[in-house]
Design a protein around this motif. Sequence first.
Motif, PDB file in Angstrom:
ATOM      1  N   PRO A 623      -0.212  12.945  -2.456  1.00 63.00           N
ATOM      2  CA  PRO A 623      -1.339  13.540  -3.200  1.00 63.00           C
ATOM      3  C   PRO A 623      -2.665  13.066  -2.593  1.00 63.00           C
ATOM      4  CG  PRO A 623      -0.144  11.898  -4.525  1.00 63.00           C
ATOM      5  CD  PRO A 623       0.651  12.107  -3.288  1.00 63.00           C
ATOM      6  N   LEU A 624      -3.661  13.943  -2.600  1.00 60.71           N
ATOM      7  CA  LEU A 624      -4.914  13.634  -1.898  1.00 60.71           C
ATOM      8  C   LEU A 624      -5.870  12.860  -2.800  1.00 60.71           C
ATOM      9  CD1 LEU A 624      -6.728  14.044   0.596  1.00 60.71           C
ATOM     10  CD2 LEU A 624      -7.598  16.081  -0.509  1.00 60.71           C
ATOM     11  N   SER A 625      -6.348  11.705  -2.322  1.00 60.24           N
ATOM     12  CA  SER A 625      -7.431  11.017  -3.033  1.00 60.24           C
ATOM     13  C   SER A 625      -8.585  10.896  -2.051  1.00 60.24           C
ATOM     14  CB  SER A 625      -6.951   9.647  -3.519  1.00 60.24           C
ATOM     15  OG  SER A 625      -7.856   8.643  -3.102  1.00 60.24           O
ATOM     16  N   GLN A 626      -9.683  11.571  -2.357  1.00 58.09           N
ATOM     17  CA  GLN A 626     -10.779  11.715  -1.396  1.00 58.09           C
ATOM     18  C   GLN A 626     -11.338  10.356  -0.982  1.00 58.09           C
ATOM     19  OE1 GLN A 626     -11.153  14.813  -0.222  1.00 58.09           O
ATOM     20  NE2 GLN A 626     -12.446  13.844   1.304  1.00 58.09           N
ATOM     21  N   HIS A 627     -11.449   9.450  -1.964  1.00 52.33           N
ATOM     22  CA  HIS A 627     -12.069   8.145  -1.678  1.00 52.33           C
ATOM     23  C   HIS A 627     -11.203   7.362  -0.689  1.00 52.33           C
ATOM     24  CE1 HIS A 627     -14.003   4.318  -2.159  1.00 52.33           C
ATOM     25  NE2 HIS A 627     -12.895   3.765  -2.614  1.00 52.33           N
ATOM     26  N   LYS A 628      -9.910   7.295  -0.991  1.00 55.69           N
ATOM     27  CA  LYS A 628      -8.995   6.556  -0.112  1.00 55.69           C
ATOM     28  C   LYS A 628      -8.989   7.183   1.285  1.00 55.69           C
ATOM     29  CE  LYS A 628      -4.293   6.679  -0.478  1.00 55.69           C
ATOM     30  NZ  LYS A 628      -2.966   6.424  -1.053  1.00 55.69           N
ATOM     31  N   TYR A 629      -9.015   8.517   1.302  1.00 51.32           N
ATOM     32  CA  TYR A 629      -8.972   9.258   2.571  1.00 51.32           C
ATOM     33  C   TYR A 629     -10.167   8.878   3.448  1.00 51.32           C
ATOM     34  CZ  TYR A 629      -8.910  13.398   5.614  1.00 51.32           C
ATOM     35  OH  TYR A 629      -8.906  14.242   6.680  1.00 51.32           O
TER      36      TYR A 629
END
Length: 1433
Positions: A623-629
């Motif tokens: 699942p995409l987490s923008q901050h972690k990305y």
Amino acid sequence: MAAVYFTSPLLLGVTMLLATFLIQYERLRGIQSSGVLFFFWLIALLCAVIPFRSKILLAISEGGVSDVFRFTTFYIYFALVLVQFFLCCFSEPPPYFSAASPDENPCPEVSAGFLSKLTFWWFTGMAMQGYKHPLEDKDLWSLNKDDRSDVVVPKLLDEWEKEKLKARRKQEVFYTKCPSRPYDIKEGEPDEAEVMFPNKEDQKQPSFLIALCKTFGPYFLLGSALKLCQDLLSFVNPQLLNMLISFINNPEAKTWWGYGISILMFFSAAVQTLILHQHFQYCFVTGMRLRTAIVGAIYRKSLVITNSAKRSSTVGEIVNLMSVDAQRFMDLTGFLNMLWSAPLQICLALYFLWQYLGPSVLAGVAVMVLLIPFNAVIAMKSRSFQVQQMQHKDSRIKLMNEILNGIKVLKLYAWEKSFEQKVLAIRQKELSILKKAAYLNALSTFTWTTAPFLVALTSFAVYVTVDENNVLDAQRAFVSLSLFNILRFPLNMLPQVISGVVQATVSLKRLQNFLSHDELDPTSIERQKTATGYAITMLNGTFSWGKKDPVVLNGISMMIPQGSLVAVVGHVGCGKSSLVSALLGEMEKLEGRVAIQGSVAYVPQQAWIRNASLKDNIVFGEPLSQHKYQQVLEACALITDLNVLPGGDQTEIGEKGINLSGGQKQRVSLARAVYGDTDVYLLDDPLSAVDAHVAKHIFDKVIGPDGMLKGKTRVLVTHGISFLPQVDQIVVLVNGKVSEMGSYQELQNQNEAFAEFLRNYAQRDEVDEDEPTVLVEEEEFLGEDALSNHIDLSDTEPSAAEARKQFIRQISVISSDGEVSTWKSTRRRLSEKKVAENSPQPKNEPTDLIQAETAETGRVKLAVFWQYLKAVGPLISVVICILYCCQNAAAIGASFWLSAWTNDSVVNRTQHQTHLRVGVYAALGFAQGVLVMISSFTLAIGGLGAAQQLHARLLDNKLHTPQAFFDTTPIGRLINRFGKDINVIDEVIPLTIQMFLMTFFVSISTMIVVTASTPWFSLLIVPLAFVYFLVQRFYVATSRQLKRLESVSRSPIYSHFSETITGSSVIRAYGRESSFILMNNNKVDANQKSYYPGIVSNRWLGIRIEFIGNGIVLFAALFAVIGRAHLNPGIVGLSVSYALQVTMSLNWMVRMTSDLESNIVAVERVKEYSETKTEAPWVIEDNRPPESWPEAGNVEFHGYSVRYREGLDLVLKDLSLNVHGGEKVGIVGRTGAGKSSMTLCLFRIIEAAEGEIVIDGVKIADIGLHDLRSKLTIIPQDPVLFSGTLRMNLDPFNQYSEEEIWNALELSHLKRFVHSLPAGLEHECSEGGENLSVGQRQLVCLARALLRKTRILILDEATAAVDLETDDLIQSTIRTQFDDCTVLTIAHRLNTIMDYTRVLVLEKGRIAEFDTPSNLIAQKGIFYSMVKDAGLA
């Protein structure tokens, strides 16, 4: 009498009640249309027709109705049955309570009525749609549930598991029986086990065939049952023809009997048509499911096979299993029933023939049998030709590929001529083989056409001559002919089916072997809790790559605490990567135990990049987490790269990561692991491909004690020594054993293997540390290596960065679809749209660099046919048509002669003139055969002439095309023209045209014969032709587009598959198998989604065309009955037997039209690229410079400006300078200042916008390109070699003597190396010179320059390719050997030009400074600052 009045209505009433009950029951069951009821109402209606007529006739004869009640009720009943039958033809709506269908575009077949299914009427919607506008993906129906991968594949796998289990059980039985004997076996008494299994291999393999039969057999057998009915029915029509002829013979017979026979003929043919196409539908659907299942099984297997199994078959071979072998099964299923059906048809036909002709039939059969080996020999021979031709084709394409890749070098050296000769030489061989194949093909066509005729001739001749009393009358002759025609198909098909079965058995073996390979043992690594506080424990682990392979890791024990960073070091090949593989469970565990706690992420040594967007590659299904990305991108140093990539993180990465540099791939691979956020990280040398300063950044930000992964357990395999002091623990491997473990300090103090390792590597590492100064710029500027082989825009246009972004986007779009063919472009446009929407658009973009390829849709223009005819030659075309007319005239003549023969009057039970009759019949028949042979040969020769001409034009044009064209056209697209399209023109088009002409003339001659015998028929030709034309247009438009969609959707299956195989260890490590299986399912289903309507379209067409054919039979018979008063039986027999065989040729004619339209496009595509704009002529005869020019070597630029292409900005603006002969001039400037452009201008790779260049008083713009280019010498930046001998690479025209070449090699420091090669100068260089090092290739380019030894030398200095050593060699050679020449050097390393006469500094395309190096340093200008940066001042 009274009883009848009760029982008959009672029975009827009960039946109707039953029918009502059945209707309601089926409606409740959700059955929307019922075949049983349809037939019930049909028969009820037909039975009611007879009393309907007789009751009326009775009433008329009696003059009134006796029983009014019964009379009225019967007609009410009749009306109701009629209505009910009519209603039964349509399907019910589904019941209200049925589940809603999830599909947005369900297949109408599911809800179609019985009649609609029988005639494939439900497909008409798509045919209409395809006719109105070219079909697209969104128009396709979703697959039926039973055809989908998620249904089909598990069924097959279940059966396969059962088979494997059975085989295992048998083996266990075998093993338990062996030792149960006491040891006192007497000599010579066979062991029990041997009796059971005489050879041990037999019982090992589970049978894949049985699994396939159990899965797909029942459905397929339904089709076989239908085939049986159809075979039996096909013998009804000859019997009916017999009746019809005897009806004509007998003037007393009632007329209604004749009409009855005609209608029966039609009816029998129609039923046959319907049954045959239902049978094909069953077979092809089975084939489709087979392919889905096999592809699915192979895919799932490839995710779990062991490494030793994977090594036994290459990726290419496994992909072949999927493409070739699965395809073979699919093709075979359509004709598999012929194995039993053909012998059955042959036996039945012979049985009936015996009844007409008696033993004479055997003569005909003998001829058939004799022809079989003849055909077999031809087939064998043509196959061997095919193999040879493929080899030539492959070598031609390989050479073309190199020419197009190295086209710039060819232009700079003026070598095009030599390479053109090489290509044409190969092409000549290819064409000569094609010519031989054409002779063979003409022969086989000859036998094919004359076989049925020969059989009839011998049978008739023997029959007439054996006994004078044997009379050949119309019944015998024409019924026998129609039976011989039935024989023709099975006899032709049998050899094909048998060879198909043989090929399929080979494929079956290969599939079975692959599916029986060993699988990885998922339990070899324990996943439960390990020793407390430890993340990884390995106790006495001994591993090898395969059960029989040598041990790689021996007795390894190690405990890795949670959260620690462990480095694994050791020399090359000591088993570091194997250790990581062992921890992943990729190796055979021979003994010991391994346990890992928690989830695992893995970064392999060779980064594995999927063909998806950059973001998808990193997120990898999480699942995409923008901050972690964002954090991950930051830590893995990917931010700068994203700014350079055209679409940011939405950029599509090509296959194998083609548009990323090595370092970028490695960082993306690392980012994927970091983003996965797992407990254990196994990093296999992730820092090897990145530059030193980036490596440091990544170690600090990600792997090291303060990186993102702190607190995780990390195992790092590394060569970099600088990081070792910061790790918690170091494991030193020596030859697969752990030699020592401990912290950096401890190991250094022990002074054993590790200390020695440090000493070895320390020197190397220091060199690494100094390099970033050069590399920083390159890193920023997106892996040069990704581009150098594609384009040379690197530092030329002011908007270079933008153009390159554009370029890379295009490459990524193109490489994403494997082979770039026309039909692919629909997908390409989509991906372009996708990229365009998401990417942050760079400002002031130049226009698109690479134009999307246009796809042909809709009808092909007549102009294209005309072009092809022109290439064949108008005269030959006319001759071919005339020949076909003559051959058909001969055929019709023979038939009419036979008809006249059968009408010969019979005197004393014998016919006279039999010898004359036989002789003329034979002559006409053979004339037809010979004409067929000549015409097919003329056609082939014409086709080859056209092919030769089209290829030569294409090649010539491409070698004269300016460089700019190659910069903007992907090579794949050009290769496709030279490969696929030329192949179609060589082989496919002539054959298709031949088939088309044959079927066309057969259909025409049928019309002529039927019209000649019954002139009334001419009235029907127009309406029939109209219907035919309509069906044909609908079909052609739809099927052509379906074929395109099918081929577009096929290659993603294979590219996704080869991607999966190469990355299987990564997929397993992350546990992503199921999502990849799902992707494979979707890709296969998407392909079958366009394949299924394709099959149905053929059925749809077949039924409609055959109904037209059946109509022709009906009318031929009817008109014969109507006009029987003045027709003789011979003519009737002739006309009906011709009509009976027309359906086949009508059907094929449509298919051929369709194929021809699909294939003729190749001519258009080749022509399009044969007419692109060319550069200036190579030689201008009346303006050639003198032989000795240039003598002094003066170069002058007068007000010179240049741009790359129309509409772009100037790259060089108003240059004026004068270089004297013998001067050495260095050209420097920042990236994009226009340095390389200057060299390209001298060679006229780009032409002047204004101004001129003069060399020794000759304006270079006025002479031919080869005259100019051959008098200048360049040592280019990237050394390009071609595959061929070393000698060919130095001197392609053979201008120089042996000693001159050795001399040049000596001066370029290659003599020792070349002497050491076993073949010397004849050493074969591989494609692109891969088998020489980069430095050696650079020296070969130097040797080329020394050989040419012209007055002007241009040196485009290599940046990263060459080590300092080679660089010094080149420089010193140039100083000594080119002492008296004018030398222009584009310098990146300033120390090489500090002693030059003058230095030219370019700034934004203008001259900024031009003076001696010492003066320029004194001026403290641009040059001074550059020297200072380089640390030379």
